[in-house]
Scaffold this motif. Structure first.
Motif, PDB file in Angstrom:
ATOM      1  N   LEU A 166       0.844  -1.206   0.000  1.00 54.47           N
ATOM      2  CA  LEU A 166       0.000   0.000   0.000  1.00 54.47           C
ATOM      3  C   LEU A 166       0.876   1.252   0.000  1.00 54.47           C
ATOM      4  O   LEU A 166       0.574   2.228  -0.690  1.00 54.47           O
ATOM      5  N   LYS A 167       1.973   1.196   0.778  1.00 48.94           N
ATOM      6  CA  LYS A 167       2.882   2.347   0.862  1.00 48.94           C
ATOM      7  C   LYS A 167       3.519   2.603  -0.509  1.00 48.94           C
ATOM      8  O   LYS A 167       3.638   3.732  -0.947  1.00 48.94           O
ATOM      9  N   ARG A 168       3.902   1.508  -1.183  1.00 54.91           N
ATOM     10  CA  ARG A 168       4.522   1.641  -2.501  1.00 54.91           C
ATOM     11  C   ARG A 168       3.563   2.334  -3.481  1.00 54.91           C
ATOM     12  O   ARG A 168       3.986   3.100  -4.336  1.00 54.91           O
ATOM     13  N   ARG A 169       2.267   2.080  -3.299  1.00 56.43           N
ATOM     14  CA  ARG A 169       1.272   2.650  -4.218  1.00 56.43           C
ATOM     15  C   ARG A 169       0.893   4.090  -3.888  1.00 56.43           C
ATOM     16  O   ARG A 169       0.214   4.736  -4.683  1.00 56.43           O
ATOM     17  N   GLU A 170       1.317   4.543  -2.687  1.00 53.24           N
ATOM     18  CA  GLU A 170       0.924   5.890  -2.259  1.00 53.24           C
ATOM     19  C   GLU A 170       1.343   6.927  -3.297  1.00 53.24           C
ATOM     20  O   GLU A 170       2.497   6.943  -3.725  1.00 53.24           O
ATOM     21  N   GLY A 171       0.411   7.788  -3.643  1.00 55.27           N
ATOM     22  CA  GLY A 171       0.708   8.877  -4.581  1.00 55.27           C
ATOM     23  C   GLY A 171       0.634   8.467  -6.036  1.00 55.27           C
ATOM     24  O   GLY A 171       0.809   9.296  -6.924  1.00 55.27           O
ATOM     25  N   ILE A 172       0.411   7.174  -6.306  1.00 57.05           N
ATOM     26  CA  ILE A 172       0.275   6.742  -7.697  1.00 57.05           C
ATOM     27  C   ILE A 172      -1.216   6.661  -8.003  1.00 57.05           C
ATOM     28  O   ILE A 172      -1.918   5.820  -7.437  1.00 57.05           O
ATOM     29  N   SER A 173      -1.667   7.536  -8.876  1.00 54.59           N
ATOM     30  CA  SER A 173      -3.095   7.534  -9.197  1.00 54.59           C
ATOM     31  C   SER A 173      -3.497   6.219  -9.860  1.00 54.59           C
ATOM     32  O   SER A 173      -2.777   5.706 -10.719  1.00 54.59           O
ATOM     33  N   GLY A 174      -4.631   5.691  -9.426  1.00 57.01           N
ATOM     34  CA  GLY A 174      -5.141   4.456 -10.034  1.00 57.01           C
ATOM     35  C   GLY A 174      -5.420   4.634 -11.511  1.00 57.01           C
ATOM     36  O   GLY A 174      -5.267   3.699 -12.300  1.00 57.01           O
ATOM     37  N   ILE A 175      -5.789   5.846 -11.899  1.00 55.24           N
ATOM     38  CA  ILE A 175      -6.089   6.118 -13.306  1.00 55.24           C
ATOM     39  C   ILE A 175      -4.801   6.014 -14.125  1.00 55.24           C
ATOM     40  O   ILE A 175      -4.751   5.352 -15.156  1.00 55.24           O
ATOM     41  N   ALA A 176      -3.724   6.673 -13.608  1.00 51.87           N
ATOM     42  CA  ALA A 176      -2.435   6.651 -14.314  1.00 51.87           C
ATOM     43  C   ALA A 176      -1.886   5.230 -14.374  1.00 51.87           C
ATOM     44  O   ALA A 176      -1.398   4.775 -15.415  1.00 51.87           O
ATOM     45  N   GLU A 177      -2.009   4.507 -13.243  1.00 50.50           N
ATOM     46  CA  GLU A 177      -1.475   3.132 -13.179  1.00 50.50           C
ATOM     47  C   GLU A 177      -2.197   2.235 -14.180  1.00 50.50           C
ATOM     48  O   GLU A 177      -1.571   1.467 -14.903  1.00 50.50           O
ATOM     49  N   LYS A 178      -3.519   2.407 -14.268  1.00 53.84           N
ATOM     50  CA  LYS A 178      -4.304   1.553 -15.152  1.00 53.84           C
ATOM     51  C   LYS A 178      -3.948   1.813 -16.617  1.00 53.84           C
ATOM     52  O   LYS A 178      -3.805   0.882 -17.405  1.00 53.84           O
ATOM     53  N   SER A 179      -3.766   3.113 -16.937  1.00 59.92           N
ATOM     54  CA  SER A 179      -3.482   3.425 -18.340  1.00 59.92           C
ATOM     55  C   SER A 179      -2.064   3.030 -18.740  1.00 59.92           C
ATOM     56  O   SER A 179      -1.751   2.931 -19.923  1.00 59.92           O
ATOM     57  N   ALA A 180      -1.184   2.794 -17.725  1.00 63.69           N
ATOM     58  CA  ALA A 180       0.203   2.393 -18.028  1.00 63.69           C
ATOM     59  C   ALA A 180       0.337   0.879 -18.137  1.00 63.69           C
ATOM     60  O   ALA A 180       1.403   0.367 -18.454  1.00 63.69           O
ATOM     61  N   ARG A 181      -0.773   0.144 -17.850  1.00 71.09           N
ATOM     62  CA  ARG A 181      -0.710  -1.322 -17.929  1.00 71.09           C
ATOM     63  C   ARG A 181      -0.515  -1.775 -19.363  1.00 71.09           C
ATOM     64  O   ARG A 181      -0.953  -1.086 -20.292  1.00 71.09           O
ATOM     65  N   PRO A 182       0.147  -2.933 -19.563  1.00 69.67           N
ATOM     66  CA  PRO A 182       0.326  -3.434 -20.930  1.00 69.67           C
ATOM     67  C   PRO A 182      -1.031  -3.562 -21.624  1.00 69.67           C
ATOM     68  O   PRO A 182      -2.016  -3.936 -20.988  1.00 69.67           O
ATOM     69  N   VAL A 183      -1.053  -3.235 -22.927  1.00 72.19           N
ATOM     70  CA  VAL A 183      -2.302  -3.232 -23.694  1.00 72.19           C
ATOM     71  C   VAL A 183      -3.019  -4.580 -23.595  1.00 72.19           C
ATOM     72  O   VAL A 183      -4.227  -4.644 -23.439  1.00 72.19           O
ATOM     73  N   MET A 184      -2.252  -5.693 -23.645  1.00 68.75           N
ATOM     74  CA  MET A 184      -2.867  -7.011 -23.626  1.00 68.75           C
ATOM     75  C   MET A 184      -3.745  -7.203 -22.399  1.00 68.75           C
ATOM     76  O   MET A 184      -4.790  -7.816 -22.455  1.00 68.75           O
ATOM     77  N   LEU A 185      -3.297  -6.626 -21.258  1.00 61.82           N
ATOM     78  CA  LEU A 185      -4.070  -6.767 -20.031  1.00 61.82           C
ATOM     79  C   LEU A 185      -5.364  -5.984 -20.118  1.00 61.82           C
ATOM     80  O   LEU A 185      -6.423  -6.454 -19.726  1.00 61.82           O
ATOM     81  N   SER A 186      -5.271  -4.743 -20.665  1.00 59.64           N
ATOM     82  CA  SER A 186      -6.452  -3.901 -20.675  1.00 59.64           C
ATOM     83  C   SER A 186      -7.501  -4.377 -21.671  1.00 59.64           C
ATOM     84  O   SER A 186      -8.672  -4.090 -21.507  1.00 59.64           O
ATOM     85  N   ILE A 187      -7.065  -5.102 -22.717  1.00 60.74           N
ATOM     86  CA  ILE A 187      -8.078  -5.567 -23.669  1.00 60.74           C
ATOM     87  C   ILE A 187      -8.555  -6.983 -23.346  1.00 60.74           C
ATOM     88  O   ILE A 187      -9.410  -7.518 -24.024  1.00 60.74           O
ATOM     89  N   ALA A 188      -7.967  -7.567 -22.268  1.00 63.60           N
ATOM     90  CA  ALA A 188      -8.406  -8.913 -21.885  1.00 63.60           C
ATOM     91  C   ALA A 188      -9.885  -8.873 -21.521  1.00 63.60           C
ATOM     92  O   ALA A 188     -10.340  -7.918 -20.906  1.00 63.60           O
ATOM     93  N   GLU A 189     -10.600  -9.919 -21.919  1.00 66.92           N
ATOM     94  CA  GLU A 189     -12.042  -9.936 -21.648  1.00 66.92           C
ATOM     95  C   GLU A 189     -12.301  -9.959 -20.147  1.00 66.92           C
ATOM     96  O   GLU A 189     -11.706 -10.726 -19.412  1.00 66.92           O
ATOM     97  N   THR A 190     -13.183  -9.098 -19.668  1.00 66.43           N
ATOM     98  CA  THR A 190     -13.532  -9.067 -18.264  1.00 66.43           C
ATOM     99  C   THR A 190     -14.991  -8.686 -18.135  1.00 66.43           C
ATOM    100  O   THR A 190     -15.518  -7.958 -18.961  1.00 66.43           O
ATOM    101  N   ARG A 191     -15.624  -9.202 -17.087  1.00 68.52           N
ATOM    102  CA  ARG A 191     -17.021  -8.853 -16.834  1.00 68.52           C
ATOM    103  C   ARG A 191     -17.120  -7.861 -15.683  1.00 68.52           C
ATOM    104  O   ARG A 191     -18.204  -7.569 -15.204  1.00 68.52           O
ATOM    105  N   LYS A 192     -15.938  -7.374 -15.252  1.00 69.79           N
ATOM    106  CA  LYS A 192     -15.941  -6.444 -14.122  1.00 69.79           C
ATOM    107  C   LYS A 192     -16.610  -5.143 -14.532  1.00 69.79           C
ATOM    108  O   LYS A 192     -16.473  -4.701 -15.675  1.00 69.79           O
ATOM    109  N   ILE A 193     -17.281  -4.494 -13.559  1.00 67.54           N
ATOM    110  CA  ILE A 193     -17.854  -3.174 -13.823  1.00 67.54           C
ATOM    111  C   ILE A 193     -16.675  -2.214 -13.951  1.00 67.54           C
ATOM    112  O   ILE A 193     -15.805  -2.220 -13.082  1.00 67.54           O
ATOM    113  N   PRO A 194     -16.586  -1.432 -15.033  1.00 67.52           N
ATOM    114  CA  PRO A 194     -15.400  -0.586 -15.176  1.00 67.52           C
ATOM    115  C   PRO A 194     -15.288   0.444 -14.050  1.00 67.52           C
ATOM    116  O   PRO A 194     -16.281   0.855 -13.506  1.00 67.52           O
TER     117      PRO A 194
END
Ligand SMILES: N=c1c2ncn([C@@H]3O[C@H](COP(=O)(O)OP(=O)(O)OP(=O)(O)O)[C@@H](O)[C@H]3O)c2ncn1[C@@H]1O[C@H](COP(=O)(O)O)[C@@H](O)[C@H]1O
Length: 194
Positions: A166-194
């Motif tokens: 949690l400390k390591r993540r402090e100050g890292i916006s979830g939005i920025a972290e998500k957009s920096a994820r590898p493309v393959m992960l973000s286009i993986a099929e998911t049923r999660k509510i965005p």
């Protein structure tokens, strides 16, 4: 066989829109001029608005705060250190008598049972959240945290492992972290509510 002449649509010169020197029709030139005038007007309005804001702020334009102010925590109220103490209590119960300790009873049933209990408590917690039952949500949240700690003990995880993450993540916006994820992960099929 003789080749059929192909038909080409020809516009009589008198029907074609007259071209200006620029190569554009008169209507096109008027449209561009109008768009330029609207753009210039809006830029002027923006500049004048900024000027009046600056004057109101005594020459200094204050940037709007990006996040809501943080309500102060009660320094005398119990804090999250209770989690560390609870983990120590649970680990001390690891080999205790299941007849006198609920933690010992849970742990003696193995990680699958412990994880199942954690899942059940989580569902009960989210039901109260969705129903808007504030008091019940507090009780269910405590159940979730207790069973989460029992699960950590069952698998050999220490609280500081998670606190460090949690400390390591402090100050890292979830939005920025998500957009920096590898493309393959973000286009993986998911049923999660965005
Ligand atoms: N925070 C808790 C805590 N929260 C919930 N629970 C117990 O978790 C149980 C959940 O009840 P359920 O009916 O949902 O589950 P279950 O009885 O296992 O039923 P089954 O699913 O197995 O059929 C209840 O017995 C609660 O009392 C807790 N038991 C203990 N603690 C803490 O753990 C410490 C050590 O407790 P013992 O291990 O019992 O000594 C205590 O001093 C407390 O600080």
């Amino acid at each position: 066989m003789p080749k059929k002449p192909t038909k080409t649509a020809t516009i009589p010169p008198e029907a074609a829109p007259a071209k200006m020197k620029t190569g554009k029709t008169k209507a096109e030139t008027v449209k561009i001029a109008k768009a330029k005038a609207v753009k210039a007007k809006s830029a002027k309005a923006k500049a004048s608005n900024a000027k009046s804001l600056k004057a109101k702020a005594g020459g200094k334009v204050k940037a709007a705060p990006r996040f809501a102010p943080v309500p102060p925590l009660d320094p005398d109220a119990p804090d999250a250190r209770v989690m560390d103490r609870l983990w120590s209590t649970i680990i001390a119960r690891k080999n205790a008598d299941p007849l006198i300790s609920h933690s010992a009873r849970l742990l003696s049933r193995g990680v699958n049972k412990v994880a199942q209990k954690f899942g059940e408590e989580s569902v009960e917690c989210l039901i109260e959240a969705v129903a808007g039952n504030h008091e019940a949500l507090i009780a269910e949240s405590a159940d979730v945290l207790y069973h989460l700690l029992v699960m950590w003990v069952a698998v050999g995880l220490r609280p500081e492992d998670v606190w460090s993450e949690l400390k390591r993540r402090e100050g890292i916006s979830g939005i920025a972290e998500k957009s920096a994820r590898p493309v393959m992960l973000s286009i993986a099929e998911t049923r999660k509510i965005p």
